[in-house]
Motif scaffolding. Sequence first.
Motif, short mmCIF file in Angstrom:
data_model
loop_
_atom_site.label_atom_id
_atom_site.label_comp_id
_atom_site.label_asym_id
_atom_site.label_seq_id
_atom_site.Cartn_x
_atom_site.Cartn_y
_atom_site.Cartn_z
N TYR A 133 44.29 36.07 22.47
CA TYR A 133 42.84 35.93 22.45
C TYR A 133 42.29 36.74 23.62
N LYS A 134 41.42 37.69 23.29
CA LYS A 134 40.82 38.56 24.31
C LYS A 134 39.37 38.13 24.51
N TYR A 135 39.05 37.80 25.74
CA TYR A 135 37.71 37.34 26.09
C TYR A 135 36.96 38.41 26.88
N ASP A 136 35.69 38.53 26.60
CA ASP A 136 34.76 39.40 27.32
C ASP A 136 34.05 38.50 28.33
N LEU A 137 34.35 38.68 29.61
CA LEU A 137 33.71 37.91 30.68
C LEU A 137 32.64 38.81 31.29
N ARG A 138 31.42 38.66 30.84
CA ARG A 138 30.36 39.58 31.26
C ARG A 138 29.61 39.00 32.45
N PHE A 139 29.77 39.63 33.58
CA PHE A 139 29.17 39.18 34.84
C PHE A 139 27.76 39.74 35.03
N LYS A 140 27.55 40.97 34.61
CA LYS A 140 26.29 41.67 34.87
C LYS A 140 25.69 42.19 33.57
N GLN A 141 24.37 42.29 33.54
CA GLN A 141 23.66 42.77 32.35
C GLN A 141 23.96 44.25 32.14
N ILE A 170 29.36 38.08 43.96
CA ILE A 170 29.55 38.22 42.51
C ILE A 170 29.93 36.87 41.90
N ALA A 171 30.84 36.16 42.56
CA ALA A 171 31.27 34.84 42.07
C ALA A 171 30.09 33.87 42.05
N LYS A 172 29.29 33.86 43.11
CA LYS A 172 28.10 32.99 43.15
C LYS A 172 27.14 33.30 42.02
N HIS A 208 25.32 46.35 37.84
CA HIS A 208 26.78 46.46 37.83
C HIS A 208 27.33 45.96 39.16
N MET A 209 28.63 45.74 39.19
CA MET A 209 29.32 45.34 40.41
C MET A 209 29.71 46.60 41.18
N GLN A 210 29.49 46.60 42.48
CA GLN A 210 29.91 47.71 43.33
C GLN A 210 31.45 47.71 43.43
N MET A 211 32.04 48.90 43.46
CA MET A 211 33.50 49.00 43.39
C MET A 211 34.28 48.20 44.43
N PRO A 212 33.98 48.26 45.71
CA PRO A 212 34.81 47.48 46.65
C PRO A 212 34.77 45.97 46.36
N ALA A 213 33.60 45.44 46.00
CA ALA A 213 33.49 44.01 45.67
C ALA A 213 34.19 43.72 44.35
#
Length: 158
Positions: free
Chosen positions: A37-45, A138-140, A50-55
């Motif tokens: 089962y492959k899930y799409d965990l979408r954090f950002k619209q 990002i987690a928050k 988007h998430m910055q690369m180091p984070a």
Amino acid sequence: MVKKMNVESFNLDHTKVAAPYIRLASIIKGDSGDVIYKYDLRFKQPNKEHMQMPALHSIEHLMAENIRNHLDNVIDISPMGCQTGFYLAVLNNDSFEDVSTAIEKTLQDVLEADEVPACNEVQCGWAESHNLEGAKQIAKDMLSGKEEWHIIFQDEQK
């Protein structure tokens, strides 16, 4: 008419989704009866943020290490190239409740982390590119939308 693509996410209308969410993206049945089962965990619209690369790199390390403490049969958790989320592959578990609970606990682990696991030149291919505080933010952000994780499309929000 849009041509159907081989990659499932390329067939998803990214202008209609409402991040954050958790979506079952695909099911792959093996010849021996196992199911991935492959899930799409979408954090950002998509196409808005988007998430910055180091984070992103740090939260990837933290989630990859910690999710296995909360969910059995994790095959992989991988960041999306668009930097808006992750793919989670799980063997023989299609329970949204199990997956969302594991994601919540894993994100709590991120918030409690003192360091990024495997953040060194021996265990990581770009050890200088990490940001623990960014990973925690990002987690928050993802946890703040937990009540809507089951809502995939904007028109489902009411």
